[in-house]
Design a protein around this motif. Structure first.
Motif, short mmCIF file in Angstrom:
data_model
loop_
_atom_site.label_atom_id
_atom_site.label_comp_id
_atom_site.label_asym_id
_atom_site.label_seq_id
_atom_site.Cartn_x
_atom_site.Cartn_y
_atom_site.Cartn_z
N ALA A 1 0.85 -1.20 0.00
CA ALA A 1 0.00 0.00 0.00
C ALA A 1 0.88 1.24 0.00
N THR A 2 0.68 2.10 -0.98
CA THR A 2 1.51 3.31 -1.07
C THR A 2 0.80 4.42 -1.83
N PRO A 3 0.98 5.67 -1.41
CA PRO A 3 0.64 6.77 -2.31
C PRO A 3 1.68 6.79 -3.43
N GLU A 4 1.42 7.58 -4.44
CA GLU A 4 2.39 7.71 -5.53
C GLU A 4 2.57 9.18 -5.88
N GLY A 5 3.74 9.51 -6.41
CA GLY A 5 4.01 10.87 -6.82
C GLY A 5 5.28 11.40 -6.20
N ARG A 6 5.65 12.59 -6.63
CA ARG A 6 6.86 13.25 -6.14
C ARG A 6 6.56 14.63 -5.60
N HIS A 7 5.28 14.87 -5.33
CA HIS A 7 4.84 16.12 -4.72
C HIS A 7 3.71 15.77 -3.75
N ALA A 8 3.43 16.68 -2.84
CA ALA A 8 2.34 16.46 -1.89
C ALA A 8 1.02 16.30 -2.63
N ARG A 9 0.16 15.46 -2.07
CA ARG A 9 -1.17 15.25 -2.63
C ARG A 9 -2.16 16.09 -1.83
N CYS A 10 -3.00 16.83 -2.54
CA CYS A 10 -3.91 17.80 -1.94
C CYS A 10 -5.36 17.34 -2.05
N GLY A 11 -6.18 17.81 -1.13
CA GLY A 11 -7.62 17.60 -1.24
C GLY A 11 -8.01 16.15 -1.41
N ASP A 12 -8.92 15.88 -2.34
CA ASP A 12 -9.40 14.52 -2.55
C ASP A 12 -8.28 13.57 -2.98
N ALA A 13 -7.25 14.09 -3.62
CA ALA A 13 -6.16 13.23 -4.12
C ALA A 13 -5.36 12.61 -2.98
N GLN A 14 -5.48 13.17 -1.78
CA GLN A 14 -4.72 12.60 -0.65
C GLN A 14 -5.21 11.18 -0.32
N ALA A 15 -6.42 10.86 -0.69
CA ALA A 15 -6.97 9.53 -0.41
C ALA A 15 -6.61 8.49 -1.46
N GLU A 16 -5.93 8.92 -2.52
CA GLU A 16 -5.63 8.01 -3.62
C GLU A 16 -4.33 7.27 -3.36
N ILE A 17 -4.43 5.99 -3.02
CA ILE A 17 -3.24 5.18 -2.83
C ILE A 17 -3.33 3.94 -3.71
N THR A 18 -2.17 3.39 -4.02
CA THR A 18 -2.09 2.19 -4.85
C THR A 18 -2.01 0.96 -3.96
N LEU A 19 -2.83 -0.04 -4.26
CA LEU A 19 -2.83 -1.31 -3.54
C LEU A 19 -2.46 -2.42 -4.51
N GLN A 20 -1.49 -3.24 -4.12
CA GLN A 20 -1.06 -4.35 -4.96
C GLN A 20 -0.95 -5.61 -4.11
N HIS A 21 -1.68 -6.64 -4.49
CA HIS A 21 -1.67 -7.90 -3.75
C HIS A 21 -0.58 -8.83 -4.29
N ASN A 22 -0.10 -9.70 -3.39
CA ASN A 22 0.88 -10.73 -3.77
C ASN A 22 2.05 -10.11 -4.55
#
Length: 411
Positions: free
Chosen positions: A16-37
């Motif tokens: 589980a991780t956020p992605e990007g190289r800058h701070a995430r603002c507003g609604d985008a702060q909730a966007e994280i990548t999930l990868q199983h196995n």
């Protein structure tokens, strides 16, 4: 087959991780990548592979995550790590209703710690802070911001900053240094504020910048401490010497510190308990990251910062411990993660971003830290947890199983 990676973490149940190289603002702060196995491969301290475990390249060293959760290493982006003594003698005053400013006005608070810090040797401070950092590492902190501000003189501010530099060189926790000579007015300057401001602006800020003792300059802009006019003078001087800008603002009263932060485009504004709509709009317009400190609210019995209104207003929010001997004597960032949900009303996804990517941005390191992405530094936690929600749901237990810093397993 010849190994192509130095390290491979395989059999990750959920990455589980956020992605990007800058701070995430507003609604985008909730966007994280999930990868199983998943699996994550490392070469030269950086992430070289993320993908299905079955397709992972061979490696010299393999760590079996055994189905555990993996996240980026935690970043505590607001601490007062280096100090002499403690302040348990003020605990009864606090329980009896004494406010933070009442204790400071009576010669306690920051001034009490200043006296203890001045008496401590550099070796004493290194030994104490190193033990505290070791505790933080066990709780998953791989990078930590550390402010000065308990020396409040030329000699002792420099001493604090040298301690931070020495600890960063020793590792494994990476430190980002902030000069905060404007933490309080020292007792010997109580009748001459101008002389102390001149010392900070004309002598200490240029020296700190020239010798590379700090990356940022911070000022406590609050009733009874430094005014917005004084804070402006300090931050403009810091900016002229190439230091990044931070400000303690709106902790008790919204006297204009956050408006100043927005105007100057500060990297971050800290506390923000009393921020209203005008302050939030100014911070968002200036691209200022709000560093929220829920353990301080808990310890002082104060309201929590209005995190949901900040996100709705388009701000980026980070969460930190504010570890210090007076208003937040806890260096447990996991506790702050719990409080980010229970007190600040962030979701687990938003809170994860707040202590990883957005915290990295708050210390100027989002280009290389704060997410699990190819090319970034390999700072990784394995948790005794099946999913992200479990980490925030559990309260009072250390759930970190293993810590990898710069591609090396340190716990």
């Amino acid at each position: 087959m010849k190994p192509v990676l130095s390290l491979l973490v395989t059999n990750i149940g959920l990455l589980a991780t956020p992605e990007g190289r800058h701070a995430r603002c507003g609604d985008a702060q909730a966007e994280i990548t999930l990868q199983h196995n998943a699996a994550m491969g490392v070469e030269d301290g950086n992430i070289a592979y993320i993908g299905p475990a079955a397709l992972a390249p061979p490696a010299e060293t393999v760590i079996d995550a055994k189905g555990r959760l993996a996240t980026p290493g935690l970043i505590d982006c607001h601490t007062h790590l280096v100090f002499g003594g403690w302040r348990q003698q003020e605990f009864l005053q606090k329980l009896a209703g004494g406010s933070y400013l009442d204790i400071l006005a009576a010669g306690g608070g920051i001034l009490s710690t200043t006296r203890a810090t001045r008496l401590a040797t550099e070796a004493d401070l290194i030994d104490k802070a190193e033990r505290l950092l070791a505790e933080m590492l066990t709780h998953g902190v791989t990078t930590c911001e550390a402010k000065s501000g308990y020396g409040l003189s030329f000699e002792h501010e420099c001493k604090q900053l040298r301690v931070v530099k020495a600890l960063n060189e020793k590792g494994p926790v990476e430190l980002v240094s902030t000069f905060m000579g404007a933490h309080a007015l020292p007792e010997e300057f109580v009748d001459d504020r101008e002389a102390y401001l001149a010392l900070l602006c004309d002598t200490l800020i240029p020296l700190v910048a020239q010798e590379g003792l700090a990356s940022f300059c911070d000022v406590f802009c609050e009733t009874g401490v430094f005014s917005p006019t004084e804070a402006r003078r300090l931050l403009v001087a810091a900016q002229a010497h190439g230091l990044g800008l931070k400000i303690h603002a709106d902790e008790i009263d919204p006297i204009g510190g956050s408006l100043l932060a927005g105007e100057l485009g500060a990297t971050s504004a800290e506390h923000l308990i009393a921020s209203g709509d005008e302050e939030i709009a100014a911070l968002a317009a200036g691209g200022v990251i709000g560093v929220l400190l829920p353990a301080t609210s808990l310890y002082l019995g104060k309201p929590y910062a209005p995190a949901r209104r900040m996100l709705a207003g388009g701000m980026a929010v980070a969460v930190a411990s504010d570890f210090n001997p007076g208003s937040s004597p806890s260096n447990n960032l996991q506790l702050c993660m719990n409080l980010a949900c229970l007190g600040l009303n962030l979701t687990p996804a938003e809170a994860l971003c707040a202590v990883t990517l957005n915290a990295a941005a708050a210390v100027g390191q989002a280009q290389r830290l704060g997410t699990l992405q190819i090319g970034k530094q390999a700072d990784l936690l394995l948790w005794d947890a099946p999913d992200l929600e479990y980490v925030f749901y559990r309260f009072g237990s250390n759930l970190v199983y293993s810590v990898i810093k710069n591609g090396r397993q340190v716990i």
